[in-house]
Write a protein that holds these residues in place. Structure first.
Motif, PDB file in Angstrom:
ATOM      1  N   ARG A 195       0.778  -1.239   0.000  1.00  0.00           N
ATOM      2  CA  ARG A 195       0.000   0.000   0.000  1.00  0.00           C
ATOM      3  C   ARG A 195       0.812   1.293   0.000  1.00  0.00           C
ATOM      4  N   TYR A 196       2.009   1.247   0.519  1.00  0.00           N
ATOM      5  CA  TYR A 196       2.746   2.502   0.672  1.00  0.00           C
ATOM      6  C   TYR A 196       3.734   2.721  -0.464  1.00  0.00           C
ATOM      7  N   MET A 197       3.559   3.844  -1.151  1.00  0.00           N
ATOM      8  CA  MET A 197       4.432   4.151  -2.287  1.00  0.00           C
ATOM      9  C   MET A 197       5.127   5.502  -2.081  1.00  0.00           C
ATOM     10  N   ARG A 198       6.423   5.525  -2.343  1.00  0.00           N
ATOM     11  CA  ARG A 198       7.160   6.783  -2.313  1.00  0.00           C
ATOM     12  C   ARG A 198       6.702   7.665  -3.471  1.00  0.00           C
ATOM     13  N   THR A 199       6.337   8.891  -3.158  1.00  0.00           N
ATOM     14  CA  THR A 199       5.918   9.837  -4.206  1.00  0.00           C
ATOM     15  C   THR A 199       6.531  11.203  -3.879  1.00  0.00           C
ATOM     16  N   GLN A 200       7.826  11.222  -3.701  1.00  0.00           N
ATOM     17  CA  GLN A 200       8.503  12.447  -3.238  1.00  0.00           C
ATOM     18  C   GLN A 200       8.399  13.607  -4.240  1.00  0.00           C
ATOM     19  N   LEU A 201       7.850  14.704  -3.776  1.00  0.00           N
ATOM     20  CA  LEU A 201       7.650  15.882  -4.637  1.00  0.00           C
ATOM     21  C   LEU A 201       8.699  16.962  -4.399  1.00  0.00           C
ATOM     22  N   PHE A 202       9.209  17.012  -3.183  1.00  0.00           N
ATOM     23  CA  PHE A 202      10.214  18.024  -2.839  1.00  0.00           C
ATOM     24  C   PHE A 202      11.496  17.292  -2.454  1.00  0.00           C
ATOM     25  N   LYS A 203      12.560  17.551  -3.172  1.00  0.00           N
ATOM     26  CA  LYS A 203      13.803  16.851  -2.912  1.00  0.00           C
ATOM     27  C   LYS A 203      14.860  17.798  -2.350  1.00  0.00           C
ATOM     28  N   PRO A 204      15.338  17.525  -1.161  1.00  0.00           N
ATOM     29  CA  PRO A 204      16.441  18.337  -0.638  1.00  0.00           C
ATOM     30  C   PRO A 204      17.753  17.847  -1.253  1.00  0.00           C
ATOM     31  N   ARG A 205      18.314  18.578  -2.170  1.00  0.00           N
ATOM     32  CA  ARG A 205      19.486  18.121  -2.906  1.00  0.00           C
ATOM     33  C   ARG A 205      20.738  18.877  -2.493  1.00  0.00           C
ATOM     34  N   THR A 206      21.844  18.183  -2.517  1.00  0.00           N
ATOM     35  CA  THR A 206      23.114  18.791  -2.127  1.00  0.00           C
ATOM     36  C   THR A 206      23.438  19.979  -3.030  1.00  0.00           C
ATOM     37  N   ARG A 207      23.222  19.808  -4.324  1.00  0.00           N
ATOM     38  CA  ARG A 207      23.587  20.864  -5.267  1.00  0.00           C
ATOM     39  C   ARG A 207      22.367  21.621  -5.789  1.00  0.00           C
ATOM     40  N   PRO A 208      22.484  22.921  -5.863  1.00  0.00           N
ATOM     41  CA  PRO A 208      21.313  23.701  -6.313  1.00  0.00           C
ATOM     42  C   PRO A 208      20.927  23.429  -7.755  1.00  0.00           C
ATOM     43  N   GLU A 209      21.886  22.965  -8.568  1.00  0.00           N
ATOM     44  CA  GLU A 209      21.541  22.726  -9.975  1.00  0.00           C
ATOM     45  C   GLU A 209      20.862  21.366 -10.188  1.00  0.00           C
ATOM     46  N   SER A 210      20.857  20.524  -9.135  1.00  0.00           N
ATOM     47  CA  SER A 210      20.223  19.207  -9.275  1.00  0.00           C
ATOM     48  C   SER A 210      18.699  19.334  -9.268  1.00  0.00           C
ATOM     49  N   PHE A 211      18.043  18.335  -9.838  1.00  0.00           N
ATOM     50  CA  PHE A 211      16.579  18.275  -9.863  1.00  0.00           C
ATOM     51  C   PHE A 211      16.020  18.428  -8.446  1.00  0.00           C
ATOM     52  N   GLN A 212      15.132  19.363  -8.262  1.00  0.00           N
ATOM     53  CA  GLN A 212      14.624  19.674  -6.919  1.00  0.00           C
ATOM     54  C   GLN A 212      13.262  19.039  -6.637  1.00  0.00           C
ATOM     55  N   GLY A 213      12.791  18.224  -7.569  1.00  0.00           N
ATOM     56  CA  GLY A 213      11.468  17.613  -7.399  1.00  0.00           C
ATOM     57  C   GLY A 213      10.438  18.344  -8.245  1.00  0.00           C
ATOM     58  N   LEU A 214       9.305  17.671  -8.500  1.00  0.00           N
ATOM     59  CA  LEU A 214       8.261  18.308  -9.310  1.00  0.00           C
ATOM     60  C   LEU A 214       7.528  19.387  -8.520  1.00  0.00           C
ATOM     61  N   GLY A 215       7.666  19.336  -7.188  1.00  0.00           N
ATOM     62  CA  GLY A 215       6.965  20.326  -6.361  1.00  0.00           C
ATOM     63  C   GLY A 215       5.457  20.175  -6.497  1.00  0.00           C
ATOM     64  N   VAL A 216       4.732  21.265  -6.306  1.00  0.00           N
ATOM     65  CA  VAL A 216       3.259  21.166  -6.342  1.00  0.00           C
ATOM     66  C   VAL A 216       2.745  20.762  -7.722  1.00  0.00           C
ATOM     67  N   ASP A 217       3.545  20.935  -8.746  1.00  0.00           N
ATOM     68  CA  ASP A 217       3.112  20.476 -10.082  1.00  0.00           C
ATOM     69  C   ASP A 217       2.869  18.964 -10.081  1.00  0.00           C
ATOM     70  N   GLY A 218       3.566  18.269  -9.186  1.00  0.00           N
ATOM     71  CA  GLY A 218       3.402  16.813  -9.116  1.00  0.00           C
ATOM     72  C   GLY A 218       2.058  16.387  -8.553  1.00  0.00           C
ATOM     73  N   LEU A 219       1.333  17.325  -7.951  1.00  0.00           N
ATOM     74  CA  LEU A 219       0.026  16.956  -7.381  1.00  0.00           C
ATOM     75  C   LEU A 219      -0.935  16.471  -8.462  1.00  0.00           C
ATOM     76  N   SER A 220      -0.777  16.981  -9.684  1.00  0.00           N
ATOM     77  CA  SER A 220      -1.668  16.526 -10.758  1.00  0.00           C
ATOM     78  C   SER A 220      -1.385  15.053 -11.076  1.00  0.00           C
ATOM     79  N   VAL A 221      -0.134  14.647 -10.920  1.00  0.00           N
ATOM     80  CA  VAL A 221       0.206  13.230 -11.132  1.00  0.00           C
ATOM     81  C   VAL A 221      -0.458  12.380 -10.048  1.00  0.00           C
ATOM     82  N   LEU A 222      -0.408  12.879  -8.809  1.00  0.00           N
ATOM     83  CA  LEU A 222      -1.033  12.129  -7.715  1.00  0.00           C
ATOM     84  C   LEU A 222      -2.550  12.031  -7.918  1.00  0.00           C
ATOM     85  N   SER A 223      -3.178  13.132  -8.351  1.00  0.00           N
ATOM     86  CA  SER A 223      -4.642  13.023  -8.526  1.00  0.00           C
ATOM     87  C   SER A 223      -4.990  12.105  -9.681  1.00  0.00           C
TER      88      SER A 223
END
Ligand code: PEP
Ligand code: MN
Length: 248
Positions: A34-62
């Motif tokens: 039942r439990y699935m990782r769906t991380q939207l906000f990623k704390p990344r070491t480097r600022p240029e790295s992918f930071q997550g889809l953020g709230v835009d990812g909510l459409s994927v969840l819905s």
């Protein structure tokens, strides 16, 4: 404890797209997980790295919710600030506090305010924090409104000078955290940083009577936008679940 009562949490390091996550969801459904990782906000070491889809990812969840009911699939996602928490609290079932924020006390203090219908709060241990500090952070959650039985601790390895992978999964601290009255799940993915070690460590954690495991998997592991070296394939996840979960 029967495997069916343990917490199995699987999914990619980062939510990348509907196409990616729906393949993961499919495997989990096959095994009644039942439990699935769906991380939207990623704390990344480097600022240029992918930071997550953020709230835009909510459409994927819905979109996923159109297929999977709340009973079938629960979303686990990390928040690093109150603003992030407020934006996704109603859409996720497990609020994750990551290693880097284990001692973000102001964040710990506001979790209770948003903790309503979610299943639990997952508090990861910081990679340079003691057992006492980890438990003290759990006390922050409790004091500010999260019931103790809704706090699950996650051991994800500590930084070390001697381990060949640079990280040492601290199963002794995890056992002590369990003795302190918390459910404890083991994360062998961040706890090893290398996919070869993930499933052996996961099996060890299950044999040791921990309350569950959290594993990073990806339809195309080498293409994962974050933590590619530790992502296992869905085929390997499928096989692992067949032998450790579904047939038990
Ligand atoms: C994660 O599990 O998504 C994660 C970022 O791990 P950690 O906080 O343990 O580094
Ligand atoms: Mn990761």
């Amino acid at each position: 404890m029967s495997m069916k009562n343990k917490l199995f949490i699987l999914g990619p390091c980062s939510l990348e797209s509907f196409e990616q996550i729906s393949q993961v969801a499919n495997i989990l459904r096959k095994h009644d997980i039942r439990y699935m990782r769906t991380q939207l906000f990623k704390p990344r070491t480097r600022p240029e790295s992918f930071q997550g889809l953020g709230v835009d990812g909510l459409s994927v969840l819905s979109k996923l919710r159109e297929t999977y009911s709340l009973d079938e699939l629960k979303f686990v996602a990390e928040v690093c600030s109150e603003e992030q928490l407020a934006s996704i609290a109603d859409h996720i079932q497990v609020i994750q506090i990551g290693a880097r924020n284990m001692q973000n006390f102001e964040l710990l203090k506001v979790i209770g305010k948003y903790f309503k219908s979610q299943d639990f709060v997952l508090l990861k241990r910081g990679f340079a924090n003691t057992l006492e500090e980890w438990l003290a952070s759990a006390e922050y959650l409790e004091r500010f409104g999260v019931p103790k039985n809704k706090i699950v601790l996650c051991e994800r390895g500590s930084r070390t000078l001697t381990s060949p992978t640079g990280v040492h999964l601290d199963l002794i601290a995890a056992m002590m955290a369990q003795k302190a009255g918390y459910k404890v799940v083991i994360d062998p993915s961040h706890g090893s940083k290398k996919r070869d070690f993930v499933l052996p460590l996961a099996k060890a954690a299950l044999a040791m009577d921990f309350d569950g495991i959290m594993i990073e998997c990806h339809p195309e592991p080498n293409k994962s936008v974050s933590d590619a070296a530790q992502a296992i394939s869905l085929e390997d996840a499928d096989q692992f679940l067949l032998t450790t979960h579904t047939s038990k």
